[in-house]
Design an enzyme around this catalytic site. Sequence first.
Site, PDB file in Angstrom:
ATOM      1  N   PHE A 147     -13.980 -91.466 -28.886  1.00  0.00           N
ATOM      2  CA  PHE A 147     -12.671 -90.863 -29.160  1.00  0.00           C
ATOM      3  C   PHE A 147     -12.675 -89.443 -28.603  1.00  0.00           C
ATOM      4  O   PHE A 147     -13.431 -88.594 -29.059  1.00  0.00           O
ATOM      5  CB  PHE A 147     -12.322 -90.821 -30.650  1.00  0.00           C
ATOM      6  CG  PHE A 147     -10.957 -90.218 -30.866  1.00  0.00           C
ATOM      7  CD1 PHE A 147      -9.816 -90.995 -30.790  1.00  0.00           C
ATOM      8  CD2 PHE A 147     -10.812 -88.848 -31.072  1.00  0.00           C
ATOM      9  CE1 PHE A 147      -8.551 -90.421 -30.935  1.00  0.00           C
ATOM     10  CE2 PHE A 147      -9.552 -88.271 -31.216  1.00  0.00           C
ATOM     11  CZ  PHE A 147      -8.422 -89.069 -31.152  1.00  0.00           C
ATOM     12  N   ASP A 205     -18.743 -83.438 -26.049  1.00  0.00           N
ATOM     13  CA  ASP A 205     -17.486 -83.236 -26.774  1.00  0.00           C
ATOM     14  C   ASP A 205     -17.839 -82.951 -28.235  1.00  0.00           C
ATOM     15  O   ASP A 205     -18.098 -83.860 -29.007  1.00  0.00           O
ATOM     16  CB  ASP A 205     -16.599 -84.477 -26.654  1.00  0.00           C
ATOM     17  CG  ASP A 205     -15.282 -84.308 -27.418  1.00  0.00           C
ATOM     18  OD1 ASP A 205     -15.154 -83.334 -28.192  1.00  0.00           O
ATOM     19  OD2 ASP A 205     -14.382 -85.163 -27.257  1.00  0.00           O
ATOM     20  N   LYS A 257     -10.698 -77.942 -32.798  1.00  0.00           N
ATOM     21  CA  LYS A 257     -10.647 -78.054 -34.252  1.00  0.00           C
ATOM     22  C   LYS A 257     -11.107 -76.777 -34.976  1.00  0.00           C
ATOM     23  O   LYS A 257     -10.360 -75.814 -35.040  1.00  0.00           O
ATOM     24  CB  LYS A 257     -11.401 -79.307 -34.703  1.00  0.00           C
ATOM     25  CG  LYS A 257     -10.657 -80.574 -34.227  1.00  0.00           C
ATOM     26  CD  LYS A 257     -11.104 -81.859 -34.885  1.00  0.00           C
ATOM     27  CE  LYS A 257     -10.153 -82.989 -34.506  1.00  0.00           C
ATOM     28  NZ  LYS A 257     -10.772 -84.107 -33.822  1.00  0.00           N
TER      29      LYS A 257
HETATM   30  C1  LIG Z   1     -10.073 -84.654 -32.578  1.00  0.00           C
HETATM   31  C2  LIG Z   1     -10.912 -84.891 -31.378  1.00  0.00           C
HETATM   32  C3  LIG Z   1     -10.408 -84.672 -30.082  1.00  0.00           C
HETATM   33  C4  LIG Z   1      -8.962 -84.351 -29.800  1.00  0.00           C
HETATM   34  O1  LIG Z   1      -8.542 -83.169 -30.362  1.00  0.00           O
HETATM   35  P1  LIG Z   1      -6.953 -82.884 -30.525  1.00  0.00           P
HETATM   36  O2  LIG Z   1      -6.898 -81.445 -30.937  1.00  0.00           O
HETATM   37  O3  LIG Z   1      -6.471 -83.825 -31.581  1.00  0.00           O
HETATM   38  O4  LIG Z   1      -6.340 -83.154 -29.202  1.00  0.00           O
HETATM   39  C5  LIG Z   1     -11.277 -84.811 -29.018  1.00  0.00           C
HETATM   40  N1  LIG Z   1     -12.562 -85.160 -29.210  1.00  0.00           N
HETATM   41  C6  LIG Z   1     -13.069 -85.390 -30.432  1.00  0.00           C
HETATM   42  C7  LIG Z   1     -14.516 -85.759 -30.571  1.00  0.00           C
HETATM   43  C8  LIG Z   1     -12.263 -85.277 -31.564  1.00  0.00           C
HETATM   44  O5  LIG Z   1     -12.766 -85.535 -32.768  1.00  0.00           O
END
Ligand SMILES: *Cc1c(COP(=O)(O)O)cnc(C)c1O
Length: 426
Positions: A147, A233, A274
């Site tokens: 994700f 990520d 985040k």
């Molecule tokens: C939440 C998330 C995203 C996307 O972030 P948004 O601010 O919702 O676009 C990307 N990668 C990971 C691992 C996430 O948990």
Amino acid sequence: MNATTTALSSEQLMQLEDKYGAHNYHPLPVVLAKGDGVYVWDVEGKRYYDFLSAYSAVNQGHCHPAIIGAMIEQAQTLTLTSRAFFNDTLGVYEKYVTEYFGFDKVLPMNTGAEAVETAIKLCRKWAYEKKGINENDAKIIVCDGNFHGRTTTIISFSNDPDANKNFGPFTPGFIRIPYDDIEALEKALQTENVAGFLVEPIQGEAGVYVPQEDFLANARALCTKYNTLFIADEVQTGIARTGSLLAVCGNCTCENKCEKQASYAQPDILILGKALSGGVYPVSAVLANDEIMMVIKPGQHGSTFGGNPIAAKVAVAALDVVTNEQLALNARRLGEIFRKEMQRIIDTTDLVVKVRGKGLLNAIIVNDTPDSATAWNLCVQLKENGLLAKPTHGNIIRFAPPLVMNEEQLMECVAIIEKTIRAFKK
Ligand SMILES: *Cc1c(COP(=O)(O)O)cnc(C)c1O
């Protein structure tokens, strides 16, 4: 009806969202009106422990006064200049954040998905201009169950049908391999034109899958061997969530720059979002060293709001909180207690079969099929008992409270979870 002064009930507010908002989420039936630290309150004034933390954006706790203070002060001074001009906050933030995470440069964006997109573009450009791959041939390796956000390119390499069904045609250039499979990674790295490996150090959305102890360090080494970029990520796992500053830090406990222990899997490109803002503002970032970041020249990538003065001030304040309050250490300590307590409950119930996670990013697996309503109903009961969590992928419940929680509060939450599980009837 005067929308600003009339107090609406939870029921009325849910109806408004249902009637006027797109149905792209399926929220638990609770309407929140206030947050403070580890707590949130609903419209009727009932208090809950927040065990989702806005998908780990609110690691520093709701409405942290230091972060809110920084935001208010900057909002009253200068909010947005665009990058057409310099401003007096961005450079200060860039120095701070690059030193904090140990990279030469940062590229500021707003959301996690935008930062992932940025990393993909950066990786491709590096591949053509530095690695010598022919234009349009670059491939990026990704993992099953990934994700990384919701843009068209990102969902192109998702294998979740909810994420990509009927959203095609898709962006090519991705190879998907099983998660946590070092042999599959090496095999994929041996194919032609591979530019990078994009990976979540722990798969959060998929259901909190923690890879084997040495997977990240081995993946890092393989990427070096094949001259391929290792792209982490850490939008969800970063900023102290998993008990170290970054999940790629392995078992390093330093609160600031990593001490580069053997377990440290230094990414070539680090993606943050985040909790980089403590959940008060959309702030994301891509970090890399000069040999990679400098392939992007003026006019080739950007964002009107990326690196704006509020974002810059908020991010510095949010990272200061992580250091000052030793959130990584706290997450590590409380996480160990939490998993031990969950295991104790699991040993005496048939309803939950497993707990897994790292730091304060954990999940329990409910003993039912992913398409059953059991986990959902359990979350509804947890809500009734004062704790908010949400199922992911049907029968998995993620537990990720703010990292400012103390042990006494955690034990109260354990008691709520235990009581709810014991009283639960399918
Ligand atoms: C939440 C998330 C995203 C996307 O972030 P948004 O601010 O919702 O676009 C990307 N990668 C990971 C691992 C996430 O948990």
